[in-house]
Every structure is written in structure tokens, then in C-alpha cells.
Motif scaffolding. Structure first.
Motif, PDB file in Angstrom:
ATOM      1  N   GLU A  53       0.833  -1.205   0.000  1.00  0.00           N
ATOM      2  CA  GLU A  53       0.000   0.000   0.000  1.00  0.00           C
ATOM      3  C   GLU A  53       0.867   1.254   0.000  1.00  0.00           C
ATOM      4  O   GLU A  53       0.553   2.230  -0.697  1.00  0.00           O
ATOM      5  N   LYS A  60       1.961   6.503  -7.309  1.00  0.00           N
ATOM      6  CA  LYS A  60       0.955   7.410  -7.869  1.00  0.00           C
ATOM      7  C   LYS A  60       1.376   8.864  -7.689  1.00  0.00           C
ATOM      8  O   LYS A  60       1.289   9.677  -8.619  1.00  0.00           O
ATOM      9  N   ASP A  81      -3.862  -3.623  -4.535  1.00  0.00           N
ATOM     10  CA  ASP A  81      -5.041  -3.394  -5.378  1.00  0.00           C
ATOM     11  C   ASP A  81      -5.579  -1.994  -5.129  1.00  0.00           C
ATOM     12  O   ASP A  81      -6.061  -1.695  -4.032  1.00  0.00           O
ATOM     13  N   PRO A  82      -5.515  -1.088  -6.110  1.00  0.00           N
ATOM     14  CA  PRO A  82      -5.943   0.289  -5.869  1.00  0.00           C
ATOM     15  C   PRO A  82      -7.438   0.444  -5.699  1.00  0.00           C
ATOM     16  O   PRO A  82      -7.906   1.500  -5.259  1.00  0.00           O
ATOM     17  N   THR A  83      -8.209  -0.569  -6.041  1.00  0.00           N
ATOM     18  CA  THR A  83      -9.666  -0.463  -5.973  1.00  0.00           C
ATOM     19  C   THR A  83     -10.227  -1.012  -4.657  1.00  0.00           C
ATOM     20  O   THR A  83     -11.446  -1.015  -4.469  1.00  0.00           O
ATOM     21  N   SER A  84      -9.366  -1.464  -3.752  1.00  0.00           N
ATOM     22  CA  SER A  84      -9.867  -2.028  -2.506  1.00  0.00           C
ATOM     23  C   SER A  84     -10.580  -0.960  -1.683  1.00  0.00           C
ATOM     24  O   SER A  84     -10.286   0.239  -1.793  1.00  0.00           O
ATOM     25  N   SER A  88      -8.764   2.737  -1.807  1.00  0.00           N
ATOM     26  CA  SER A  88      -9.379   3.738  -2.679  1.00  0.00           C
ATOM     27  C   SER A  88      -9.460   5.123  -2.025  1.00  0.00           C
ATOM     28  O   SER A  88      -9.053   6.123  -2.629  1.00  0.00           O
ATOM     29  N   LEU A  91      -5.980   6.742  -1.882  1.00  0.00           N
ATOM     30  CA  LEU A  91      -5.526   7.324  -3.148  1.00  0.00           C
ATOM     31  C   LEU A  91      -6.270   8.622  -3.455  1.00  0.00           C
ATOM     32  O   LEU A  91      -5.698   9.552  -4.031  1.00  0.00           O
ATOM     33  N   ASP A  92      -7.539   8.711  -3.059  1.00  0.00           N
ATOM     34  CA  ASP A  92      -8.259   9.982  -3.185  1.00  0.00           C
ATOM     35  C   ASP A  92      -7.583  11.058  -2.328  1.00  0.00           C
ATOM     36  O   ASP A  92      -7.424  12.206  -2.758  1.00  0.00           O
TER      37      ASP A  92
END
Length: 363
Positions: A53, A60, A81-84, A88, A91-92
Motif C-alpha cells: 500500500e 501514484k 489493489d488500488p480499488t480495494s 481507494s 488514493l483519493d
């Protein structure tokens, strides 16, 4: 996982014994502790959240800064996994800190908490994002000082927006314009109580004068990173020779104007005035409205320094060889240019913490 010995020297292609290498040796504390910050954030012993992570967030952030080699370095360690549901919102948060930290509110921290991030991991996440923002800019500056190409940027270099709400989240009177007045700062998540630090940890806080500061006791939730960050700061700003201290403080003020950080600007504009004895020039800089050029009306030397610091401070950075040529024309040698670059780059780090973990108030 084996971290690199000096990741910035490697990616900037700095040859041992070169003029730039000698300048960095002169600033060995800044060099050592910038690397130490990297080690503290990405080493296996940092267990605040998983390594994969940490690396995806760092990759990014570096990519958003057009620091493609740095992004590839972080991506090479393996990515989560960036969509977890957990990653998520992180990352926002990283995007917010990278591009528009002045727009941060407590809601961003609440979103992280709802996704399972505790106070300590939120602080470490913010430090990581802000550090890579610093690291990416320093890499751009080092590559240019070394005569190496950097990615082109279409960023507009101009004063940023700032907070104009008259009250803080807790109801205190808030500053609505840049000022040299001393300000308070209150966190949006609780600072760690002093009694919860061990005696050894309290000694570290005391050594740096951090004991009574909510800001530093909040960052003290990850004390190894705070310690390396503080030593990086001291290595950049409090070392003899090179760029006059007033002009290093000027670079910090310029970065704060770009990012809209009223608190940081208040501290470092005040220091610039005290050291330069040119309060009028500092007040003119603070008064520049959003979207306007920060160097207007300044002396040739300060104008060149302001333009370079501002270009480095936008996202992605827009510093070019032409900026360094202007500094050359004003008589700044390699060490002085390194000092200017490190000072501006460091406030990409400082501003992003101040703006996204709390806010200033009028005492």
C-alpha cells in the motif's frame, strides 16, 4: 526488500566527485536525513500499513509529479489493489494532497477513518504523500543542476488560492489573508497526549522543542519519521554558507504562497523580514492575489529566486534550465542553487501536512 543507499543521487545520475556531489556533501545533513526519511517511511519496520500500500501511493504521487523514474522505482517493489475499499480513499487523499491541499477538510480524514485507517496510519499516510511531493521536486532540481533532462510541465506558475472562511472548524477566528502575525494551529485529529510518549520519546520531542506543539505531537504518532523530517529541515535551513538564510526562508514563503498555506507563510515571511530587513518586499510578496505573478516588483535577485521557487512548487513542477540560468546570472553558484531548491521543495512537504491535518487560527 532492499532500499537504495541514496535514491536521489542514483535517479539524478550524480557522479561522485562532481560539483553537484560536492555541494550535496556540504549539505550532508540534508542529504542524509532526506534518505533517512525515505528509509523510515518505506523500510520493512514501518508497520503502520502494508508495504504494498505504501508503494502504490508513492508511485501514484511520483507519477502525478511527472517523476516517472521515481514512480517506476516505487512500482518495482510490488503494488496493492488500488480499488480495494481500504486503499481507494487513501488514493483519493493522495490526489487531494498532491494537487490541491488547500481544499482539504476534516471530511477527507473521516473518510479514511471510515475505511479502517487509525490516527497513526493517517499521519503516516499524510507524511508519505507529502514526502514524495518533496522528493519528486528535489529530484527535478537535482537533475537540472546536473544538466540532465526533466519532464516538461504545463503547470501555470502563479500565486494560489487560500482559505477565506472567517472561522475554523471548531469556531475560532481564522486568518483570511497572508500575514506575518504569529498564528495558532489546531489539528483535525487528536494530537498524541504527551503522557502517551515513552520517556525516550519525550526526550526526542524536547530536543527539537516539539513538546508543547499540537502539530508536532500529532506528527509524533510516527516519531521515527518526524525525527528524520525534523533533521532534514534543520539540514536545509540551519547550515552555514551557501544561500543566505533570508533567501532560504524566502523560498519557503514562495512555496507557501503557491500552495495557499497561510500558517507556514506567516512563520517564514516573518523570518525573511527579520533576516533581510526588507519588510516592504516581503509584504509585497504576501499581498500578491491568486493567479498573479509572485516576482512582480521585486529586485532582480529576489525575482529570479522567487520565479524558480514558484516554478518548483507547482504540480507538476515547472522548473527549467532557463530558471537556473537566471539564477546563474544573479551570481548564485551550485551550492546556493541547491539551497534554494531544497528550501522550496521542503515546503511542498510542510505545506501539505499543515493544510490537510488541521488549520490556523488567530490567537
Amino acid at each position: 526488500m532492499a532500499l537504495r543507499q541514496d535514491i536521489l543521487a542514483e535517479l539524478a545520475e550524480i557522479a561522485p566527485g562532481s560539483t553537484l556531489a560536492s555541494a550535496r556533501d556540504t549539505r550532508d545533513a540534508a542529504t542524509l536525513h532526506a534518505q533517512g526519511s525515505y528509509d523510515a517511511l518505506f523500510g520493512a519496520e514501518n508497520a503502520d500499513f502494508p508495504a504494498d500500500e505504501r508503494f502504490i501511493v508513492a508511485a501514484k504521487v511520483a507519477k502525478w509529479h511527472n517523476a516517472n523514474d521515481l514512480a517506476a522505482h516505487y512500482a518495482s517493489f510490488g503494488l496493492a489493489d488500488p480499488t480495494s475499499a481500504r486503499l481507494s480513499p487513501a488514493l483519493d487523499f493522495a490526489r487531494l494532497l498532491t494537487f490541491s491541499p488547500v481544499k482539504a477538510t476534516p471530511d477527507a480524514l473521516k473518510s479514511l477513518a471510515s475505511a479502517g485507517w487509525n490516527k497513526q496510519s493517517i499521519v503516516t499516510l499524510a507524511q508519505l504523500i507529502a514526502f514524495v511531493s518533496f522528493q519528486s521536486r528535489l529530484l527535478v532540481g537535482l537533475r537540472l543542476l546536473n544538466g540532465k533532462p526533466v519532464a516538461a510541465s504545463e503547470s501555470t506558475v502563479a500565486a494560489g488560492v487560500w482559505h477565506t472562511a472567517p472561522r475554523t472548524q471548531s469556531g475560532k477566528v481564522a486568518p483570511v489573508a497572508f500575514t506575518q502575525q504569529e498564528l495558532g494551529w489546531e489539528p483535525w485529529i487528536a494530537a498524541k497526549p504527551l503522557a502517551e510518549f515513552t520517556p525516550d520519546e519525550q526526550a526526542i520531542l524536547a530536543k527539537f522543542g516539539h513538546t508543547d506543539s499540537d502539530y508536532f505531537r500529532l506528527l509524533g504518532r510516527n516519531l521515527p519519521v518526524l525525527e528524520q523530517r525534523t533533521l532534514t529541515d534543520k539540514g536545509i535551513f540551519y547550515t552555514p554558507g551557501g544561500l543566505p538564510r533570508a533567501e532560504r526562508e524566502l523560498a519557503a514563503t514562495v512555496a507557501s504562497k503557491i500552495n495557499g498555506c497561510i500558517y507556514c507563510a506567516s512563520v517564514h515571511a516573518r523570518k525573511t523580514s527579520q533576516l533581510s530587513k526588507d519588510d516592504n518586499a516581503v509584504e509585497a510578496l504576501l499581498a500578491v492575489p491568486p493567479g498573479k505573478t509572485l516576482s512582480e516588483g521585486q529586485s532582480a535577485r529576489w525575482g529570479a529566486e522567487i520565479e524558480s521557487a514558484a516554478a518548483l512548487s507547482v504540480t507538476p513542477p515547472a522548473l527549467t534550465a532557463a530558471h537556473l540560468a537566471t539564477l546563474d546570472a544573479q551570481g548564485l553558484d551550485t551550492l546556493q542553487q541547491l539551497d534554494l531548491i531544497q528550501s522550496a521543495a521542503f515546503f511542498a512537504w510542510a505545506n501539505r501536512l499543515m493544510l490537510t491535518l488541521g488549520e490556523p487560527y488567530l490567537p
